[in-house]
Design an enzyme around this catalytic site. Sequence first.
Site, short mmCIF file in Angstrom:
data_model
loop_
_atom_site.label_atom_id
_atom_site.label_comp_id
_atom_site.label_asym_id
_atom_site.label_seq_id
_atom_site.Cartn_x
_atom_site.Cartn_y
_atom_site.Cartn_z
N GLY A 27 0.84 -1.18 0.00
CA GLY A 27 0.00 0.00 0.00
C GLY A 27 0.88 1.23 0.00
O GLY A 27 1.73 1.40 -0.87
N GLY A 28 0.71 2.10 0.98
CA GLY A 28 1.52 3.30 1.04
C GLY A 28 1.30 4.17 -0.18
O GLY A 28 0.39 3.95 -0.99
N THR A 29 2.15 5.18 -0.32
CA THR A 29 1.99 6.13 -1.43
C THR A 29 2.11 5.44 -2.78
O THR A 29 1.29 5.66 -3.68
CB THR A 29 3.04 7.24 -1.31
OG1 THR A 29 3.03 7.78 0.01
CG2 THR A 29 2.73 8.37 -2.28
N ALA A 30 3.13 4.59 -2.94
CA ALA A 30 3.36 3.94 -4.23
C ALA A 30 2.21 3.01 -4.60
O ALA A 30 1.73 3.02 -5.74
CB ALA A 30 4.68 3.18 -4.20
N LYS A 93 3.54 24.71 -2.48
CA LYS A 93 4.99 24.75 -2.67
C LYS A 93 5.29 25.44 -4.00
O LYS A 93 4.86 24.99 -5.06
CB LYS A 93 5.57 23.33 -2.67
CG LYS A 93 7.06 23.26 -3.00
CD LYS A 93 7.53 21.84 -3.08
CE LYS A 93 8.99 21.78 -3.52
NZ LYS A 93 9.47 20.38 -3.67
N LEU A 347 9.96 2.50 -4.32
CA LEU A 347 11.26 2.11 -3.80
C LEU A 347 11.71 0.75 -4.31
O LEU A 347 12.92 0.46 -4.30
CB LEU A 347 11.23 2.09 -2.27
CG LEU A 347 11.09 3.45 -1.58
CD1 LEU A 347 10.98 3.28 -0.07
CD2 LEU A 347 12.26 4.36 -1.93
N ILE A 360 7.61 10.86 -5.65
CA ILE A 360 6.23 10.65 -6.10
C ILE A 360 6.11 10.83 -7.60
O ILE A 360 5.35 10.12 -8.27
CB ILE A 360 5.28 11.58 -5.32
CG1 ILE A 360 5.15 11.07 -3.88
CG2 ILE A 360 3.91 11.67 -5.98
CD1 ILE A 360 4.28 11.90 -2.99
#
Length: 510
Positions: A27-30, A93, A347, A360
């Site tokens: 899962g996570g962002t990736a 940003k 990663l 990202i």
Amino acid sequence: MNFSAINTASDKQTNHGAIQTYVVLGGGTAGWISAAILIRSLVNTKVNIHVVESPHTPTVGVGEATIPSIMDMLQYLNIPAQDFINKTNATFKLAIKFTDWYAKGAHYWHPFGYIGNEIDGKPFYQHWLKYQQQGGALSFTDFSPAIALAKQNKFFIPDPKQPTNLSSSSYALHFDAALVAKYLQHYCETRGVKIHKAHVKDVKRDNTGNIGQLIFNDNKTLSGDFFIDCSGQQGLLIGKTLRVGYENWQQYLPVDSAAVVQTENSGALPPYTESIAHAHGWRWRIPLQNRTGNGYVYCSDFCDDNAAMRLLESNVFGEKLTDTRCLKFTTGMRDKCWEKNCLAVGLSSGFLEPLESTSIYLIMRAMLNFVQSIPTKDPSPFTVSEYNRLMRHEYHCIRDFIVLHYCATTRKDTPYWQMWQSLSIPDSLQTKIALFKEYGRLYQDKSDLFSQDSWYAVLEGMGVRPNAYDPVVDASVAEKIHSALPSAAEALIDSAGKALGHEEYLERIR
């Protein structure tokens, strides 16, 4: 980032060889970005998408900085930016401020958007260079709308219907990566993605060598036609199962560790990321709406973990919200990001330090390249080879740009910075610098993530100056141009001063 190039699939496009089941491991962002882009691009098909997320894997959750392509992804996914910003504690940003990189006490900016405008069809940088060599006092980024805003803690979203001298600015986001994963998980669930909270204990391959099944701790299995490996640096599928090698780039980028901590906000929220060089690496500061993410990226050959954590803690503002901890990584990339029926994303495909906030972007780029050439169950070797070439080129371009921030430093105050006086740099970067040093001309590469203005800003910030300006600008009337530059820079400052403050802009969104 051109998400508009993606052709969404439909039932009419399916055939007997089409992939019916995708499995995203991690899962996570990736993992959730991968699943979101996949389900969006395969809308109206009968494809099954599964995400397997281990309940034992903690998220890093220190805050994440992005580049403007994040806004393209939100638009492609039909996610309202205002809703996303509010639910991920995001801030805006406009740029990155680099302090103490070229020399201690010096700083420079890498802005988003354009810097100046072309004059007589020639890059603004060349006209500025002639102006500067003839005694002009203004810096190159004094002509950046994004920097005019950032220096005053202001923010502005350009309106195409009402152009101003700030319209060529651009922006990205800082956000809480854990909340982004949660947001995209909900996005995927509501569109039919199936979620498995399970730990993979084994992987079964079929008689062709392809991945066939994941076997969980409870001995349940999950079969798939195609697997996307978002398992992090362990690369459970691409590395441990398919044995794809990893090319180590630490001879070019030797930092290998990061200390991280979250703190309370203290003072105004700047609309930019800060990168401050220190004795053994560099420190980041990423402001979110509710807290600040801090990190110190360092080389363990010169600094142990305890010293790194002490340095970070002595340089943060606000009370600590989490314990300080250390992460380890190996800079480099897989020999192949796509092997058989497995694609490595995030990663598991490689790592480049977050100096230019590209992690990202590389996840999005990996999936964008993939969905533009969705394979059948038996993908063409030419498709796979071209995908791997494109991703290798992406990584190489970003690697060269990051090395540029280090290799031109004049710092010699610690053994770490002394090392950079003799460290080798990639041949491709040597060629780019050599070309630039002649007449300020840049290596032409339309697939390079970083624009000409990005290269100009960092080259100038790191003191890399060409021997002469390009003589073609002598065809322009220099006196008229040079006399107009100070008033143009002053007009940017004035317009930026009239914009909303960054925090006021966020408050209006809330």
